[in-house]
Scaffold this motif. Structure first.
Motif, PDB file in Angstrom:
ATOM      1  N   UNK A  38       0.864  -1.183   0.000  1.00 54.27           N
ATOM      2  CA  UNK A  38       0.000   0.000   0.000  1.00 54.27           C
ATOM      3  C   UNK A  38       0.901   1.234   0.000  1.00 54.27           C
ATOM      4  N   UNK A  39       0.802   2.040  -1.061  1.00 55.89           N
ATOM      5  CA  UNK A  39       1.683   3.206  -1.203  1.00 55.89           C
ATOM      6  C   UNK A  39       0.872   4.495  -1.100  1.00 55.89           C
ATOM      7  N   UNK A  40       1.217   5.310  -0.102  1.00 55.68           N
ATOM      8  CA  UNK A  40       0.580   6.628   0.033  1.00 55.68           C
ATOM      9  C   UNK A  40       1.703   7.639  -0.196  1.00 55.68           C
ATOM     10  N   UNK A 180      -2.478   9.415  -3.829  1.00 49.34           N
ATOM     11  CA  UNK A 180      -1.702  10.615  -3.469  1.00 49.34           C
ATOM     12  C   UNK A 180      -2.342  11.347  -2.308  1.00 49.34           C
ATOM     13  N   UNK A 181      -3.568  10.940  -1.929  1.00 42.71           N
ATOM     14  CA  UNK A 181      -4.247  11.640  -0.833  1.00 42.71           C
ATOM     15  C   UNK A 181      -5.030  10.623  -0.029  1.00 42.71           C
ATOM     16  N   UNK A 182      -4.608  10.386   1.196  1.00 46.66           N
ATOM     17  CA  UNK A 182      -5.407   9.487   2.019  1.00 46.66           C
ATOM     18  C   UNK A 182      -5.340   9.922   3.473  1.00 46.66           C
ATOM     19  N   UNK A 183      -6.490  10.323   3.987  1.00 43.33           N
ATOM     20  CA  UNK A 183      -6.590  10.592   5.419  1.00 43.33           C
ATOM     21  C   UNK A 183      -6.570   9.227   6.101  1.00 43.33           C
ATOM     22  N   UNK A 184      -6.303   9.184   7.424  1.00 45.08           N
ATOM     23  CA  UNK A 184      -6.288   7.879   8.105  1.00 45.08           C
ATOM     24  C   UNK A 184      -7.572   7.088   7.855  1.00 45.08           C
ATOM     25  N   UNK A 185      -8.701   7.803   7.801  1.00 42.61           N
ATOM     26  CA  UNK A 185     -10.001   7.149   7.585  1.00 42.61           C
ATOM     27  C   UNK A 185     -10.049   6.480   6.202  1.00 42.61           C
ATOM     28  N   UNK A 186      -9.614   7.185   5.174  1.00 43.49           N
ATOM     29  CA  UNK A 186      -9.643   6.656   3.801  1.00 43.49           C
ATOM     30  C   UNK A 186      -8.673   5.480   3.683  1.00 43.49           C
ATOM     31  N   UNK A 387      -3.137  13.291   8.724  1.00 43.48           N
ATOM     32  CA  UNK A 387      -2.629  12.489   9.838  1.00 43.48           C
ATOM     33  C   UNK A 387      -1.150  12.672  10.108  1.00 43.48           C
ATOM     34  N   UNK A 388      -0.608  13.832   9.710  1.00 47.95           N
ATOM     35  CA  UNK A 388       0.833  14.063   9.890  1.00 47.95           C
ATOM     36  C   UNK A 388       1.034  15.281  10.788  1.00 47.95           C
ATOM     37  N   UNK A 389       1.819  15.116  11.865  1.00 50.18           N
ATOM     38  CA  UNK A 389       2.094  16.256  12.738  1.00 50.18           C
ATOM     39  C   UNK A 389       3.277  17.048  12.189  1.00 50.18           C
ATOM     40  N   UNK A 390       3.129  18.368  12.157  1.00 48.32           N
ATOM     41  CA  UNK A 390       4.151  19.213  11.522  1.00 48.32           C
ATOM     42  C   UNK A 390       4.406  20.429  12.404  1.00 48.32           C
ATOM     43  N   UNK A 391       5.681  20.743  12.600  1.00 46.05           N
ATOM     44  CA  UNK A 391       6.025  21.939  13.366  1.00 46.05           C
ATOM     45  C   UNK A 391       6.093  23.126  12.402  1.00 46.05           C
ATOM     46  N   UNK A 392       5.277  24.157  12.677  1.00 47.35           N
ATOM     47  CA  UNK A 392       5.168  25.262  11.703  1.00 47.35           C
ATOM     48  C   UNK A 392       6.477  25.987  11.428  1.00 47.35           C
TER      49      UNK A 392
END
Length: 730
Positions: A38-40, A180-186, A387-392
C-alpha cells in the motif's frame, strides 16, 4: 545482492535514472517479493515508477486499474517511448475500436505486453475477466485507490467491485494500491475493501516544501487572477473553477488581456480536450482554466502556479490540485479565493443527496472552511488533515499565514473551559454544538439536551464566536482533541486533553483572520475603484475639464462622465481610447464622443509627473460581460414591455431598471419612448427632462425633493433620467 544490482540496471537501462526517489526501492523490492503493498505518496513523488519497474521485471502482465483515460494514454505513450516497442504497454477502455481491442488482446496473449491499463468499468465486464484468466497476471496495481472510499474526494462505486474481480481472475494475485491523498479514515477503508490488511504500508510525508500556499478573500477575483497571470507572464499555470460557465468566463478574460489561455471541462468534445492537453504540454498555451477534471495524470513538471477561483469541495481535492504545481521542485505558488457565498452554493448542491452522503459531504466541506478562515500555518493544517504532525517552524514562511501579521490570545482559561465542557457532556457532540453552548445561542439542539441549563451556557459570549472557532480548531491541531469523522465529527478528549484539564498550563493561540464580506464576480458591473490610492490632484483637473466641456455643450457634467468613472481614471491613468473603454461606466460610445480631451489631459499629467502607470490594473473585461445586456438591448429594440423582459429572466422590475441604467451610463443609446409614453404623460415628461438639463448632480432623491414626491414616483424620475442620459449623453 544480485536482485539489487538488476534493480538498478533496469532503472538505468529503461528509465535512464541512476537513483530511486524516497522509498521507491523498498516498495519495488516488496512487490517483487510478491507481497501486498500500500503506497501513500503525494503528487510528484514518483508513484507510477513503483509499479512500472516491477512489471517490466516480472513474468506475465501487470494490470493497472486507473479511472482516467488521459492518464492511461499519457503513461502508455511514455512507456512505449522508453521501451522502444508499442506492444510493451497497452490500455483497454471505452475509447478503443474493435480492431484496437483485438490487437491489444493478441499482444497480451503472446506475452509481449508487460503493463495493461484498464478502466474499472472495463475490468468488470465478463468478457474481459474471461480473457484475463487466460494470462499470467504478475500483480494488480490499483491507482487512485482513494476512489474506493466514500470519505475520499472522488468516490467511484465501481472501485468497490475491484477485489471481487481480482479473485475471479486468479488466486493469490498480489495487489499494490496507490494514492496521493489518504486521510487515516480513507486509508483504513481502502485496506478493508481490497482485503489487504496484511499489506506493507509505505507512507511518505505529504509536505511539499517548495509550494507557497495563500488564501485570499474573494473580491473581484477575475481581475485579481488576470493581474496575477500578467505578473507571471510566460509561466505555466492552471486555474480551477467549479462551474463550466466560470471556466469560459475566466479563459475569455485572460485572452482579452493578451494571455494564451484555453478552457477545459467535460462539456467540450473529447478531441478538443485532448488537443488542449497537448497544447499545454507543448507550451503553445500558458494557462489552462479548468473544472477539476483537468490535470489528473498530466505530468507537466513546470506548472508554476495553481489558482482556485472557487474553494474546492474537499481538502483532498485542494491538496491534489495544488500538487500539480512545482513538481520539478522549483517555484509553485498556490492561491485560492474564498467566499462564504461559494460555500453556501456547495451546501445547496448537497441538499438533494441521500442523508448519509450529505453528512459525509458536510464534514468534508467543514474542513475546507476551517482551513480557509484559520490564521494557523497552512502547511500545519494541511498535513494534520492527512494524519501528519508538523512543526510550523518548518514552513519557512512559505504560506500567507506564516508571513502575515499575527494576533495571539492567552488560551489557558478558554481551553480549560472548552475541554471541561466537552468532558461534562460526555464527548458526544461536535464543535458547533460546543460553541453554541459557550455563546449562549438559542439553538434547538442545545435546548433538546437541556444544555441551556448548564453553568457554561453563555459563559463565552464576551469573547466572541471567532475566538472560540480559533480555539477549537487549534485544540484539534495540537491534539488536545480528536474528531470522530465516522460519527458526524464528534469530539473526543485525547490523553493530552484529559491531562490539560487536570494540570492546565499557559498556552497561546492565534486568532482567526476575519475574511470580511466577500462577493462573486457576478456583482462586478458597477464602477469599482482599482488598486492604488486615488490621485486627488488629477481628479480635480478632470472635474474642471468635465465642467468646461459641459458648459460648451450645454449639458450637465454628469452626462459626460459620472464621478466613479473619473475616480477610476485617477487610479488607472488611461492614455488611449482602448484603455479608456475599460473604465467602468465609459464604454465605446462615450469614449469616442467625449474621451479625446480627457485622454490628452491624463497623458500630459502622467508625463509631467513621471507617473509609473499600473498597466496591469487596466484589465479588459468582455465588452458585454453578460448575455443579459445583449438580451435587454435586443428586446428594447423590439419594443417589449420592461415587465415582460424582467419576468422572462426572473428579475424584479427594480433589477431590470438598474440593468438598463448601467447600459445607458456606459454610453449605449436606448430608445425607451414606446414604454415611457405609456407610463408618464407628456407634461410630466417635459418637466423632469427640463429639471435634469439644469441639474448639477444626477441624484434621483434631489430630483424628487425639487419636483415634489407627491406628484412623481421614484420610478417615473428614474425612467426619465434614463431617457435624458440616453438622448443627451449618448
Amino acid at each position: 545482492m544480485e536482485t539489487k544490482k538488476s534493480l538498478f540496471d533496469n532503472l538505468q537501462n529503461f528509465f535512464g535514472f541512476d537513483n530511486f526517489k524516497g522509498e521507491q526501492e523498498a516498495i519495488i523490492t516488496n512487490i517483487l517479493a510478491g507481497n501486498d503493498t500500500f503506497v501513500i505518496m503525494p503528487t510528484g513523488g514518483g508513484k507510477s515508477m513503483c509499479y512500472q519497474l516491477p512489471a517490466l521485471m516480472s513474468e506475465g502482465t501487470a494490470i493497472v486499474i486507473s479511472p482516467l483515460i488521459a492518464l492511461m494514454k499519457n503513461q502508455v505513450d511514455q512507456l512505449r517511448a522508453f521501451g522502444g516497442s508499442d506492444s510493451i504497454a497497452h490500455f483497454l477502455n471505452s475509447s478503443l475500436t474493435k480492431a484496437d481491442i483485438l490487437r491489444v488482446k493478441d499482444d497480451v496473449l503472446s506475452g509481449k505486453t508487460k503493463l495493461l491499463y484498464v478502466a474499472p468499468e472495463s475490468l468488470t465486464k465478463q468478457e474481459n475477466v474471461d480473457f484475463l484468466r487466460l494470462n499470467q497476471v504478475s500483480f494488480v496495481a490499483v491507482d487512485e485507490a482513494h476512489c474506493i472510499s466514500e470519505w475520499g474526494h472522488d468516490f467511484r462505486p465501481e472501485y468497490r467491485k475491484i477485489r471481487q474481480v481480482i479473485s475471479n481472475i486468479g488466486d493469490d494475485i498480489p495487489i499494490i494500491a496507490l494514492t496521493a491523498t489518504a486521510t487515516p479514515k480513507v486509508q483504513q477503508d481502502i485496506q478493508k475493501n481490497l482485503q489487504m490488511n496484511n499489506a506493507t504500508v509505505y507512507k511518505s510525508s505529504f509536505n511539499r516544501s517548495n509550494l507557497f500556499y495563500e488564501v485570499r478573500a474573494k473580491r473581484n477575483a477575475i481581475k485579481e487572477i488576470v493581474k496575477f497571470v500578467k505578473q507571471n507572464q510566460g509561466k505555466s499555470g492552471i486555474i480551477y473553477c467549479l462551474s463550466r460557465k466560470k471556466v469560459e468566463e475566466v479563459a475569455e478574460a485572460l485572452n482579452l488581456n493578451g494571455v494564451k489561455a484555453l478552457p477545459y471541462h467535460a462539456g467540450l468534445d473529447p478531441k478538443v480536450r485532448a488537443d488542449t492537453q497537448d497544447k499545454f504540454l507543448m507550451e503553445d498555451v500558458d494557462v489552462i482554466v479548468a473544472t477539476i477534471a483537468f490535470g489528473m495524470g498530466i505530468d507537466k513538471p513546470d506548472v508554476r502556479y495553481v489558482i482556485h477561483h472557487d474553494m474546492p469541495k474537499s481538502m483532498e481535492g485542494y491538496y491534489q490540485e495544488t500538487g500539480r504545481a512545482g513538481r520539478d521542485g522549483g517555484e509553485g505558488v498556490c492561491v485560492a479565493f474564498y467566499s462564504g457565498k461559494d460555500i453556501d452554493k456547495l451546501q445547496k448542491f448537497m441538499k438533494d443527496k441521500p442523508v448519509a452522503e450529505r453528512e459525509i459531504g458536510t464534514q468534508i466541506l467543514k474542513e475546507v472552511i476551517d482551513y480557509a478562515e484559520s490564521s494557523v500555518c497552512r502547511r500545519k493544517q494541511l498535513l494534520h488533515y492527512f494524519g501528519e504532525n508538523f512543526n510550523e517552524a518548518g514552513c519557512n514562511n512559505m504560506c500567507d499565514n506564516c508571513c502575515g501579521p499575527k494576533v495571539h490570545f492567552d488560551g489557558e482559561e478558554h481551553l480549560h473551559r472548552a475541554l471541561s465542557l466537552i468532558k461534562q457532556i460526555g464527548e458526544k457532540f461536535d464543535d458547533c454544538h460546543i460553541i453554541n453552548i459557550l455563546m449562549g445561542k438559542d439553538d434547538a439542539q442545545v435546548k433538546n439536551y437541556e444544555h441551556d441549563k448548564l453553568e457554561y451556557f453563555g459563559s463565552g459570549k464576551e469573547q466572541g464566536e471567532n475566538l472560540w472557532n480559533s480555539l477549537m480548531r487549534q485544540a484539534l491541531l495540537n491534539n488536545f482533541l480528536s474528531k470522530d469523522i465516522d460519527q458526524y465529527g464528534l469530539l473526543h478528549l485525547t490523553k493530552a486533553g484529559n491531562s490539560f484539564i487536570e494540570n492546565p498550563y499557559s498556552i497561546r493561540f492565534l486568532l482567526n483572520q476575519e475574511m470580511g464580506p466577500t462577493d462573486d464576480d457576478d456583482t462586478e458591473d458597477g464602477p469599482k475603484q482599482g488598486g492604488g490610492a486615488l490621485d486627488t490632484e488629477l481628479l480635480q483637473m478632470l472635474k474642471d475639464l468635465r465642467k468646461k466641456l459641459a458648459k460648451q455643450k450645454g449639458l450637465p457634467p454628469f452626462v459626460i462622465f459620472q464621478d466613479p468613472s473619473l475616480e477610476e481614471m485617477c487610479t488607472h491613468y488611461p492614455i488611449n481610447t482602448e484603455e479608456l473603454k475599460q473604465i467602468s461606466g465609459v464604454g465605446a460610445g462615450k469614449a469616442l464622443k467625449f474621451g479625446a480631451p480627457f485622454i490628452d489631459l491624463i497623458k500630459k499629467y502622467v508625463e509631467d509627473n513621471d507617473i509609473d502607470r499600473p498597466v496591469d490594473m487596466v484589465i479588459k473585461s468582455a465588452a458585454n460581460k453578460s448575455a443579459l445586456k445583449v438580451f435587454i438591448i435586443q428586446n428594447i429594440d423590439r419594443h417589449l414591455n420592461l415587465d415582460d423582459i424582467a419576468a422572462s429572466k426572473g428579475l424584479t422590475y427594480e433589477e431590470i431598471l438598474k440593468e438598463v441604467e448601467t447600459i445607458v451610463n456606459s454610453g449605449t443609446k436606448l430608445n425607451l419612448n414606446y414604454y415611457i409614453d405609456e407610463m408618464i404623460d407628456e407634461d410630466k415628461q417635459e418637466e423632469v427632462f427640463d429639471y435634469f438639463k439644469s441639474a448639477e448632480v444626477d441624484s434621483i432623491d434631489d430630483a424628487l425633493a425639487e419636483l415634489g414626491s407627491d406628484d412623481y414616483t421614484r420610478e417615473e424620475v428614474q425612467l426619465m433620467r434614463i431617457k435624458f442620459l440616453s438622448e443627451v449623453g449618448n
